[in-house]
Design an enzyme around this catalytic site. Structure first.
Site, short mmCIF file in Angstrom:
data_model
loop_
_atom_site.label_atom_id
_atom_site.label_comp_id
_atom_site.label_asym_id
_atom_site.label_seq_id
_atom_site.Cartn_x
_atom_site.Cartn_y
_atom_site.Cartn_z
CD GLU A 80 -2.98 -43.98 40.09
OE1 GLU A 80 -1.70 -43.78 38.98
OE2 GLU A 80 -4.11 -43.18 39.47
CD GLU A 110 -35.52 -56.63 -7.27
OE1 GLU A 110 -35.01 -55.06 -6.69
OE2 GLU A 110 -34.36 -55.99 -8.32
#
Length: 1693
Positions: free
Chosen positions: A303, A699
Site C-alpha cells: 500500500e 504439401e
C-alpha cells in the site's frame, strides 16, 4: 444485394474505425513527441497514453525490452506488461523471473504511475548505472502498470478515500477478491483480467512479485485470509512466514516514510511498516495468496499512499518515497538458494522437480531447464530434490547468508537402473514418448520452445541462427546430432525447412513436434538413437516468421501472411535457371542461400500447405508453362518423394482435397513441379542447382492454417513419413576422396556417367551421392590430380561405400591453407600471443627506439635477416638537417614484379610528426611481422605480399622525435627554434610528397596520435574543384568505408572513445569536421595524386608512455592487415577491341562518380578500389560502342573483367531486299536470342518482317514486358527504319558484353518492325536528301497507313482496312504489348495521344485531347525528349517550318495535327498498349552521312523506353489453386488504360508513382480490389502484385441464393398452376352448364364486370403490398362459365 450492402457497410465501418484509431494514435504520438524520458513527470497516463508509452519504450530500448499483452480487460483493453532484461527474446538458464503489478484497483493510481517511472528509470540507466545494469543483466523483470485499465478510466484524480468509482473492473467486480481461495468453498466467476493473470502466473516461472495498491502505507504479506475468516486481528501465516516478513521489511525499511508512518486512519498502526494480511483484515480471493499457493512465486501487497488517486503534483514525491524500495525489493529475488536438477545419466535438466526444504511445508518446482530458485532467510537448511520417476536425492545441508544465492545441483537417478534398463530394452518393446501439446506457437513462444529444448538436451541439440528476417526476427535452426555443432566425417546432413509461406503453418508445427520427438526419445528408442547418431539433422521451423505473425488461424486458401514483410513470395525469390525471380533478393532468401552453401546438405524438404502431395524438380521450364520438366536426377527424386508419400497415411492415395479441388489428382501422391504448375524462383530448384542438396517440396494438407484441434491428426499422419525421409539420406553411394598420402581433398568433383549433375566433396573429402539401385560408373576429379573412375553397384538398402585415391600431378605445388584460430575470451601471455599472432617474435616493449636504433633495427636486423627471402628492400629517401636518415622499406615478394596495376602499391607512414612516435614503433614491428610471416610460409602474409607492394616509412620526422618528450600528451611541439631550420624542400611532408609522387599508390595510411578515430579527406574544404563539394569528396563512400573498416577492426576505436573532449560516430571523422587544416598530406594525395589516403589516430596521447606500446601494437596489427587487404578489393580489368587488342585510349567511368578511372599504357588495364556492393562501370572509346558492366564486389575480393568493345556500325540505307537480308544476318548470327518472322504481307505482297529480341524469343514469358518499335509507316520516311536496324545491331552485339543490355534483353521481349510500308518505301528508293513532300508516304493503294486504323471516331470494318493495317492489328493481338515507339520524320518532337480531336465545334482548330493516362504519356514523351541532345529544347528549326516550337519537345497529337485513325490511338483504345510517336529529324529522307549522328542522338532515348516498360505494376492473376486465369482485366481507378492477363495469368500495367485502387475483373471469379502505393524509390522497377481469385459460386450463371429463390418460386408457381388445373378439371357437373354456346346473362355479366373493376381498383390503389399479398385466386363456381376466374381481395389483409 442487401447482404452485399450490409457487408460493404461493415467494411466501411471497420475502415473508419481503423483510420480513426490510427489518427488518434498518431495524434497522440505527435502530441508526446519530444517529451523527454525522465522520471517524475507530474501527470497521469490514461489508457491510450499508457499504450503509447509502453510501445515507445519497447521501440527505444529493443535490446533490453519486449512488450507483451498478458490478456484483455472486459472492455477489450490490453493488459500490457513490459519485459526488461538483457536478452528479452530468449529464456536464460538460471535467471530468476520477477514481476510488479499495479492498479489492480482502478482508482488506486499511484502504483500505476510509479511503475511507469520505474520503467523509465531502468531503461535510461542501463549501461551507465552499474547497479541497474547488473539487475537487468541477471533478472528477467516484468512490469505491468495496470491490471485494471477499465476501472482506471472511471476513476478521477483527487479521489483519496471514500469513492468506489473505478475501484472494480467494468463488470463491477473487485479483482482482488476474484482469485480462487483456499478457504472458500465456492469461488466467484472469474473475470477476464483474473483469468489472464492466473494464466500468466501459472505458465511462467516467477520467483518474486509485488502487487501495488493505495489507501494506506504498509507492506502486507500472506495469507490474506484465514479459515475462520475473522474480520480483523487473526494472524494467518504461511509456512514461509519468516521469508515474507523479510521481504516486507525489505520494502518498508527502504521506503522513506513507511516504517514510521502514523497510519492513514485513526487507530491504524503497523509496527515496522509491515503487516500480515489477515491480521489487518480478512481478504478472501486475493492475488498474493494465489501466487504462493499455485506457483513458485512469493508475492506481497504494498500500500503506497493514504490517498488512492492523489493529485498528479504529488507523483514525484511518491516516486522518491518508493524508488529505493522498488529496487531493493527486486534484488531480493537473488536471496536464498538456486541451482539445477538434472538426470544423472544424460545430464538433461528435469522440469517439475520438487525442491524440498526440511521444516518448511512448501515446495518450489524446477523450471524448463531443471533450474530452480528458492528464497530463504539466512540460516542452515537441509534441502533435497524429488521428481516423478527418479529416486529422491540425499538431503544437502546448506548455509544461506544475506549475500547472493547459494548454488546447488541435484543429480537424480532414474528409478530404473542401467542394468534393468538394458534388460528392459532387450526384452520389452520400446516405449515411444509422443508429443502431448499440439498448438500454434507465435514467434516468441517458438523461440522459448527452441531454447528450452536446446538447453534441456545440450548433448544432442544445438540452436543456431542463419540471420534475421526483414523485421529483425531471428531465423533459428535446431541441429540434432550426437555431436552437435560438428560435421563428422562421413556423416550426411539433412534439413527440413518450414513456413516459407507465412500462412502455411502445418510444417512449422510438425518441425517443432519433431524436435520434441527426437529429443525425448533419443535415450529410449534405439531407432531414434541410430537416426540421430548417424545423421546431422537441421530443423528450421520458420523461414518467414514475419509473414506468420500476419496470418490467422482457420485460413484455408487465403494469402494473408503468405509473403514476407516486403510483400515478396519467398518461394518465387530465388535466382532461377529459366525465369526471373519475384522482386529483389530478400534478406530471408539471401540467408537461406548462404546457409545452403555453408553446409554439405545431402537431402532436404521444404514444407508447405494447401494441398497434399510430394513435389520434385524442376519447378519450372524454359517457356514457363505447365508441363513435365525433368531434371537429371529425375529417378532419384521419384524414389525420394514416393518414400514420403507411401509412409504418409493418406498422401499416396493421390486425391488430396476433393472438396476444395475435386479435379486434382496425383498418381501415388507425387508430382513433378512444373507438371503441376510452373514456379520460377523456387527454393527446391535452387538447392539442386547450387549445392549438393536434393530438395523436395511437401504439401502437408489442404488447409493452410488449420485449427488447433486438428494439429494432432497432422502429426499422426506425417510422423512416420518425416522419419522415413530422413532415413533416405543413407541411400546411394558415399565415401571419401583422398590423396595418396591419405589426406582429404575438399571440393573434389564426383560425377556419374549418364547423369549431368556433379557433386563436390566436403571439408573432410567426404561425399554422399543419392542414386536409385543399379550399376554406375563414377569419377572423382580435382584440380592438379589425376581423375579416377570406378564401377559400383548400388543396392536398395544402405549406401554403398566407394572411396577414391587421387594421385597428384607431377610438379604441382600445393597452396597452403591457414585456418587461424582467434581466442577472444582467454587471457594470453606475451609469448602465447606472439606464438598465435606474431610468429613467435620477441615482444620487447621496454622503451622507444632512438633514431639510430631504429635504423639499425631496420637495416641490420630486418633487411639483412630476410635478404635471402627477397622480401625486404631498403630505399634511402633523404637526410635531415640533424643528419638523420629517412628510410622507406618496400615489403613484397620481389620475384613478382610490381607495376601498380596488377600489383598495387600501398604506403604506410609513421612519425609524420616527430612528437607522435606511436606510428614508428608500430610500423617497424609490422615490417618484421610481414617479413617473418613470409619467411615461415604463412598463407595470409604470403598472399598479401604476392599481390601487393607495401612501402613503409616508419619515421618521417626524426629531428622532431629527438626533441619530443615521452609522456607529453597534449603539449605543443617543442619550439622549432631548437631544431636547425630545414630548407623548404627538406621539410618532412615535402620530402614525403616527393617520394609518393614518384609512383602511383593505391592506398596510403598515416599512423598518428591525438585521438582514437580514423580521419579521412578532406581536411579542409576547397572551392572550384569538380571532385569536391565543400569538404565532401567525389569518393566519400570509399574513403569513409576505408576509415570505418580500420575502426571496426580495432578492438576499441569503433566504440567512440572520448579523446581530448572529442568523440566521433563509429570512430570515424572527415578531417574538416574535426580540425580544418590546409594543405595536408592526405588532401594532397587525393586531389593531386588520385590516391586514397586515411589517417589512423591510435592514441589520445601524443607521446604515450612506452608501457602503452604493447597494447598499441596488438590493437593495430589486425587493422593494418585488413587495410592492406583492401588494395585487393574492387575491380581489375582490361579494355580491348573485339579482336583482343588493347584500347588504352578508352574511358572508364564509375556510375555516380566524376573522376574517370585511369588506364595503363599500352595494355589498357585498370584497377579501381570499390566498396562492397553493387557498382556500374561505363566503358567507352571513340569509334566503339559504349558498354556497361555491372559488378558485385565482396569484401577483400577483386572482381576481374575483360571489356571488349565493338566498333560502331556505319549506317547506310537498305531497300526492301537489303533490309530482309540484314535482318536475316542478325537472326542467324544470334539464333538463341532472336526470332525473325513475317507477320503478314503488304498490298503488293511484300513481307512485313518483325525481329524479336529476347532470352526466350517466339513466345511470351510470364513477367516480362513486351515492347515494340515500328518505323517507316510513311514510306518516304526511311530514317526511322535505319535507326531501328542500327538499334537491333547494337542490342545484339552488346548482348553478353554489356551487362545492362544483357539484363534488358533477358527481361524484356523487344519487337522491331523496321519497315511497315515497304511498298511506299520502294517507290522513293534512291531519293536520298528529300526532306519534305508526300511522294511515297502512302502505300501502293494510295492510303495513308497512319490514318487507316479503326478509332472511336471512325468505325472501320476489317474489309475497309489496308493489308498492312490488318497485319499490324493481328500482330498487336498476338502478344500483350505494354509499350510502343513509332518513328517518323519531318520534324523533331514526341507526339502522344490522342491524335483525334473531339472538338467538332472548332473544326480547323487544333485543340489538345489528352487521354485519362495523360500523366504517363507526358512522362514517357519527356523522358524520350530529355535524353535527346536537342529535342527537349523544343525548337526543331526545320527549314520548311522554322517557327513551330514544342514545349519540352513534346506535343499532344490533337493539338498539333488532328486526325482520326492513328496507330497510336488504336494502340491505346483497342490494344491496351501505350504508344508514343517520335519524329526523329527535320528531314524525312536525309543524306546517308547524316544517319550516323541521328542514330547516336536517339540511342539513349530508345534504351530508356525499354527501361520504362518495366515501370508500374506486374504480377499474376491465379485461382486459389495457383492456376493462371487468362483474360482478367486489371485497371487502376481513374485510368482508362487497362491491361488483360495473358494465358499464363501474368500482366503488366504502366503506372507512375502514386496511390492507386486496383481492380481485377475475371469472368467466373468476380471482382477484387486492392490499394497500392508506388513510391518514387520503387518507380524504376515494376511493383509485384499477385491476385488470387476465388471462383464465383454460380448455378447456371446465377448466384446460388438467387438460383434457389428463382427455382423455389418457379416450383411453387408450377404446383399452384397444377392445382388450379386439377380443380378446374375435376369440378362436379351438378349445377354446371352444358358445354357449347349459350345465351349471355347480361345482368350477371355486368355484375361480374363491376366486381372485376372493384377488385382491380383495390389492386391499383394498393402501394404497400405486392400482387400476391393483396389478392388470391378463386374459382367462381356460380359464374356463367366454368373457365372464368378472377381476383378478389383477401379479407385477411
Amino acid at each position: 444485394m442487401a447482404l452485399q450492402e450490409n457487408n460493404i457497410r461493415l467494411v466501411l465501418f471497420l475502415i473508419f474505425v481503423v483510420l480513426s484509431s490510427f489518427f488518434c494514435l498518431e495524434g497522440q504520438s505527435l502530441s508526446t513527441e519530444g517529451t523527454s524520458h525522465t522520471t517524475g513527470t507530474p501527470a497521469y497516463h490514461d489508457y491510450s497514453q499508457l499504450t503509447n508509452f509502453m510501445h515507445q519504450y519497447a521501440r527505444d530500448y529493443p535490446e533490453i525490452t519486449l512488450l507483451h499483452s498478458v490478456g484483455k480487460s472486459v472492455d477489450e483493453r490490453e493488459l500490457w506488461a513490459l519485459q526488461i532484461t538483457d536478452r528479452p527474446h530468449e529464456t536464460e538458464q538460471g535467471e530468476p523471473w520477477f514481476k510488479y503489478v499495479g492498479n489492480m484497483h482502478g482508482n488506486e493510481a499511484v502504483g500505476r504511475e510509479i511503475l511507469i517511472y520505474l520503467i523509465q528509470y531502468l531503461c535510461e540507466n542501463y549501461g551507465t548505472d552499474e547497479r541497474i545494469t547488473n539487475l537487468i543483466n541477471n533478472t528477467n523483470i516484468f512490469i505491468m502498470p495496470s491490471m485494471n485499465p477499465d476501472g482506471f478510466e472511471n476513476g478521477h484524480e483527487g479521489d483519496c478515500k471514500s469513492s468506489m468509482l473505478g475501484r472494480n473492473n467494468a463488470n463491477n467486480v473487485d479483482l482482488n477478491r476474484n482469485f480462487p481461495d483456499q478457504y472458500r468453498s465456492v469461488n466467484p466467476r472469474r473475470q477476464p483480467e483474473t483469468q489472464a493473470l492466473i494464466k500468466w502466473i501459472e505458465e511462467n516461472p516467477f520467483v518474486l512479485s509485488a502487487n501495488l495498491h493505495g489507501g494506506s502505507v504498509v507492506a502486507s504479506y500472506p495469507f490474506d485470509d484465514s479459515k475462520k475468516h475473522a474480520a480483523i486481528g487473526f494472524y494467518s501465516g504461511t509456512p514461509d512466514d519468516s521469508v515474507f516478513v523479510m521481504l516486507a521489511k525489505t520494502y518498508a525499511n527502504n521506503h522513506l516514510t513507511m516504517v514510521g508512518h502514523e497510519g492513514c486512519y485513526q487507530g491504524e498502526h503497523f509496527p515496522g511498516g509491515i503487516t500480515n494480511g489477515a491480521h489487518w483484515y480478512d481478504v478472501p480471493g486475493g492475488m498474493q495468496d494465489y501466487n504462493y499457493l499455485h506457483s513458485n512465486c512469493f508475492e506481497i501487497t504494498i500500500e503506497l499512499s493514504c490517498c488512492k488517486y492523489p493529485p498528479a503534483r504529488n507523483l514525484p514525491t511518491e516516486w522518491s518515497n518508493n524508488k529505493e524500495s522498488l529496487l531493493a525489493y527486486m534484488e531480493m529475488v537473488h536471496r536464498g538458494v538456486k541451482g539445477f536438477v538434472k538426470d544423472s545419466l544424460t545430464g538433461a535438466g528435469i522440469q517439475g522437480a520438487d525442491i524440498v526444504v526440511q521444516g518448511i511445508a512448501h515446495n518450489v518446482r524446477s523450471a524448463q531447464f531443471g533450474d530452480f530458485w528458492r528464497i530463504l532467510t539466512p540460516g542452515t537448511y537441509s534441502i533435497s530434490a524429488q521428481a516423478k520417476g527418479y529416486v529422491t536425492s540425499t538431503p544437502k545441508t546448506v548455509k544461506v547468508t544475506e549475500g547472493g544465492p547459494i548454488e546447488m545441483e541435484f543429480l537424480l537417478v532414474s528409478e530404473v537402473s542401467e542394468t534393468d534398463r538394458d534388460a528392459k530394452q532387450t526384452n520389452l518393446p520400446e516405449e515411444i514418448t509422443e508429443p502431448t501439446v499440439f498448438k500454434h506457437y507465435n514467434y516468441l513462444e517458438m523461440v522459448r520452445f527452441l531454447h528450452s529444448y536446446a538447453n534441456r538436451y545440450p548433448h544432442i541439440a544445438s540452436l543456431y541462427s542463419i540471420g534475421t528476417s526483414v523485421e529483425g526476427r531471428i531465423l533459428y535452426v535446431m541441429e540434432i546430432s550426437d555431436n552437435p555443432g560438428i560435421h563428422e566425417p562421413g556423416e550426411p546432413e539433412f534439413k527440413y525447412v518450414a513456413n516459407i509461406h507465412g500462412n502455411e503453418v502445418v510444417g512449422r508445427v510438425l518441425v517443432l513436434n519433431l524436435i520434441q520427438f527426437l529429443c525425448e526419445n533419443y535415450g529410449g528408442s534405439s531407432e531414434i538413437k541410430a537416426l540421430v547418431d548417424n545423421t546431422r539433422i537441421h530443423l528450421m521451423p520458420s523461414i518467414n516468421p514475419d509473414g506468420y505473425e500476419r496470418a490467422h488461424e482457420g485460413d484455408k486458401t487465403g494469402v494473408v501472411g503468405r509473403n514476407n514483410a516486403n510483400n515478396v513470395d519467398l518461394n518465387r525469390n530465388f535466382p532461377d535457371q529459366y525465369g526471373a525471380p519475384e522482386g529483389a533478393i530478400q534478406p530471408e532468401t539471401r540467408h537461406m542461400m548462404e546457409w545452403i552453401r555453408s553446409y554439405p546438405f545431402v537431402l532436404s524438404a521444404g514444407l508447405h500447405g494447401g494441398s497434399l502431395v510430394a513435389n520434385y524438380p524442376w519447378d519450372d521450364n524454359r517457356p514457363g508453362t505447365h508441363g513435365y520438366s525433368k531434371c537429371p536426377d529425375d529417378a532419384v527424386f521419384i524414389q525420394i518423394t514416393e518414400a514420403y508419400s507411401m509412409a504418409h497415411t493418406t498422401m499416396h492415395k493421390g486425391h488430396p482435397c476433393p472438396k476444395l479441388y475435386p479435379d486434382e489428382e496425383f498418381e501415388e501422391g507425387i508430382t513433378n513441379g512444373a507438371d503441376w504448375y510452373s514456379v520460377a524462383g523456387g527454393m527446391q530448384d535452387w538447392n539442386y542447382l547450387h549445392s549438393n542438396s536434393f530438395e523436395i517440396t511437401l504439401e502437408l494438407g489442404c488447409v493452410k492454417f488449420p485449427w488447433t484441434k486438428d494439429l494432432k491428426s497432422y502429426w499422426n499422419a506425417n510422423k512416420a513419413a518425416m522419419l522415413t525421409l530422413i532415413q533416405q539420406v543413407q541411400k546411394g553411394v558415399k565415401g571419401f576422396v583422398l590423396t595418396t598420402k591419405g589426406k582429404s581433398i575438399q571440393n573434389a568433383t564426383v560425377s556419374v556417367v549418364g547423369i549431368n549433375h556433379d557433386l563436390i566433396t566436403a571439408i573432410d573429402g567426404d561425399y554422399w551421392r543419392m542414386l536409385v539401385p543399379g550399376t554406375y560408373e563414377i569419377t572423382a576429379s580435382a584440380d592438379s590430380f589425376l581423375p579416377q573412375t570406378q564401377i559400383v553397384s548400388v543396392e536398395a538398402d544402405l549406401a554403398t561405400e566407394l572411396n577414391f585415391t587421387l594421385a597428384r600431378v607431377s610438379g604441382y605445388k600445393q597452396k597452403s591453407i591457414s585456418n587461424d584460430a582467434v581466442l577472444t575470451d582467454a587471457v594470453l601471455t606475451d609469448d602465447q600471443w606472439a606464438e598465435m599472432y606474431d610468429f613467435s617474435l620477441p615482444q620487447d616493449f621496454t622503451k622507444y627506439l632512438s633514431n639510430s636504433e631504429l635504423n639499425v633495427k631496420i637495416y641490420d636486423d630486418l633487411v639483412t635477416k630476410y635478404k635471402d627471402h627477397k622480401v625486404v628492400k631498403l630505399a634511402h629517401l633523404t637526410g635531415t638537417p640533424s643528419e638523420h636518415d629517412i628510410y622507406g622499406v618496400e615489403v613484397t615478394n620481389q620475384d613478382i614484379s610490381s607495376d601498380g596495376i596488377n600489383k598495387p602499391r600501398v604506403a604506410l607512414i609513421g612519425g609524420l610528426k616527430g612528437d607522435e612516435p606511436a606510428g614508428r614503433e608500430i610500423l617497424w614491428r609490422f615490417i618484421q611481422h610481414l617479413a617473418e610471416g613470409f619467411a615461415k610460409g604463412d598463407s595470409r602474409v604470403s598472399e598479401l605480399l604476392n599481390k601487393t607492394s607495401i612501402v613503409i616509412v616508419p619515421s618521417v620526422d626524426p629531428d622532431g622525435f629527438d626533441k619530443a618528450v615521452e609522456g607529453q600528451c597534449t603539449e605543443k611541439k617543442v619550439d622549432d627554434q631548437v631544431i636547425p631550420q630545414a630548407e623548404p624542400s627538406k621539410k618532412p611532408e615535402r620530402i614525403l610528397k616527393s617520394f609518393l609522387e614518384a609512383s602511383k599508390y593505391t592506398l596510403v595510411l598515416s599512423i598518428e596520435a591525438r585521438g582514437m578515430w580514423v580521419r579521412y579527406p578532406l581536411d579542409n574544404p576547397v572551392e572550384n574543384n569538380r571532385l569536391v563539394q565543400g569538404g565532401i569528396t567525389d569518393d566519400e563512400d570509399l574513403l569513409s568505408y576505408l576509415a570505418s573498416s580500420y575502426s571496426l577492426d580495432h578492438p576499441t576505436m569503433h566504440t567512440e572513445v572520448n579523446c581530448n573532449g572529442h568523440r566521433f560516430h563509429s570512430g570515424v571523422v572527415r578531417g574538416a569536421e574535426w580540425n580544418p587544416t590546409r594543405d595536408t598530406l592526405q588532401d594532397f594525395m587525393y586531389l593531386e595524386q588520385g590516391s586514397y589516403m586515411i589517417s589512423s589516430h591510435v592514441t589520445c596521447c601524443k607521446y604515450p608512455d612506452h608501457t602503452e606500446l604493447k597494447k598499441l601494437w596488438k590493437d593495430n596489427l589486425e587493422p593494418l592487415m585488413g587495410f592492406i587487404a583492401q588494395a585487393q578489393q574492387g575491380v581489375h580489368g582490361v579494355v580491348q577491341d573485339n579482336e583482343g587488342h588493347p584500347l588504352p585510349e578508352a574511358i572508364v567511368s564509375l556510375d555516380g562518380h566524376i573522376r574517370n578511372i585511369t588506364l595503363s599504357r599500352p595494355m589498357g588495364s585498370f584497377r579501381q578500389l570499390l566498396t562492397p556492393g553493387e557498382h556500374e562501370l561505363r566503358i567507352y572509346a571513340p569509334g566503339y560502342l559504349t558498354i556497361i558492366k555491372h559488378l558485385t564486389v565482396e569484401k577483400d575480393q577483386m572482381h576481374e573483367i575483360t571489356a571488349k568493345l565493338h566498333k560502331e556500325v556505319t549506317l547506310i540505307y537498305h531497300n526492301y531486299d537489303e533490309t530482309e537480308k540484314y535482318l536475316r544476318r542478325l537472326a542467324n548470327g544470334f539464333p538463341e536470342i532472336t526470332d525473325l518472322k513475317s507477320i503478314g504481307q503488304s498490298a503488293k505482297f511484300r513481307q512485313l518482317w518483325a525481329l524479336e529480341i529476347s532470352k526466350n524469343p517466339g513466345q511470351h514469358t510470364p513477367g516480362k514486358p513486351e515492347v515494340k518499335l515500328v518505323a517507316n509507316i510513311h514510306g518516304n520516311e526511311p530514317v526511322g527504319r535505319e535507326i531501328l536496324l542500327a538499334f537491333a545491331h547494337y542490342l545484339l552485339h552488346s548482348y553478353g558484353n554489356d551487362d545492362a543490355i544483357t539484363q534488358m534483353i533477358d527481361n524484356t521481349h523487344i519487337h522491331i518492325l523496321a519497315n511497315m510500308n515497304p511498298d511506299g518505301s520502294e517507290t522513293v528508293w534512291g531519293s536520298e536528301g528529300t526532306c519534305s513532300g508526300d511522294k511515297g508516304a502512302r502505300n501502293s493503294q494510295d492510303v495513308d497507313l497512319e490514318q487507316d486504323f479503326p478509332s472511336v471516331a471512325v468505325n472501320r470494318s476489317d474489309a475497309d482496312l489496308q493489308p498492312e493495317t490488318r497485319v499490324v492489328i493481328g500482330w498487336l493481338q498476338s502478344r500483350p504489348f505494354t509499350l510502343s515507339v513509332a518513328l517518323y520524320g519531318g520534324t523533331l518532337v514526341v507526339r502522344y495521344p490522342y491524335t483525334r480531336s473531339t472538338h467538332r465545334a472548332y473544326a480547323g482548330r487544333n485543340l489538345p485531347n489528352p487521354t485519362p493516362d495523360d500523366d504517363i504519356f507526358v512522362h514517357l514523351a519527356r523522358k524520350y525528349a530529355k535524353l535527346h541532345p536537342t529535342m527537349h529544347l523544343g525548337k526543331p528549326s526545320c527549314p520548311n517550318d522554322i517557327a513551330t516550337e514544342f514545349e519540352d519537345g513534346i506535343v499532344n497529337g490533337a493539338a498539333w495535327e488532328s486526325y482520326a485513325g492513328s496507330m497510336q490511338d488504336y494502340n491505346y483504345d483497342f490494344a491496351n498498349c501505350l504508344e508514343i510517336a517520335v519524329a526523329v529529324g527535320c528531314c524525312k529522307y536525309p543524306k546517308q552521312s547524316q544517319l550516323q549522328p541521328l542514330w547516336n542522338e536517339h540511342r539513349s532515348s530508345l534504351l530508356e523506353m525499354l527501361k520504362e516498360a518495366h515501370r508500374g505494376i506486374k504480377g499474376f492473376v491465379r485461382d486459389i489453386r495457383g492456376q493462371p486465369i487468362a483474360g482478367a482485366k486489371i485497371s487502376a481507378q481513374g485510368k482508362t488504360h487497362h491491361t488483360v492477363s495473358s494465358i499464363e495469368g501474368d500482366f503488366h500495367l504502366l503506372l507512375l508513382p502514386g496511390t492507386y485502387t486496383l481492380t481485377v475483373e475475371a469472368e467466373g471469379s468476380g471482382t477484387q480490389t486492392r490499394e497500392l502505393s508506388i513510391s518514387k524509390e520503387m518507380a524504376d522497377e515494376a511493383v509485384l502484385v499477385d491476385f488470387e481469385m476465388e471462383a464465383k459460386k454460380e448455378i447456371l450463371g446465377l448466384p446460388p441464393l438467387i438460383f434457389i429463390t428463382v427455382t423455389v418460386v418457379g416450383v411453387l408457381l408450377l404446383i399452384l398452376t397444377m392445382l388450379c388445373l386439377i380443380r378446374i378439371c375435376h369440378t362436379p357437373s351438378t349445377g354446371r352448364r352444358k358445354q357449347g354456346f349459350y345465351r349471355l346473362d347480361g345482368e350477371k355479366m355486368y355484375q361480374e364486370e363491376y366486381e372485376d373493376r372493384i377488385a382491380l381498383k383495390g389492386f391499383n390503389n394498393s402501394s404497400k403490398h405486392p400482387l400476391l399479398n393483396n389478392v388470391e385466386y378463386h374459382d367462381f363456381l356460380d359464374s356463367a362459365s366454368d373457365d372464368e376466374t378472377m381476383f378478389t381481395r383477401n379479407s385477411s389483409h
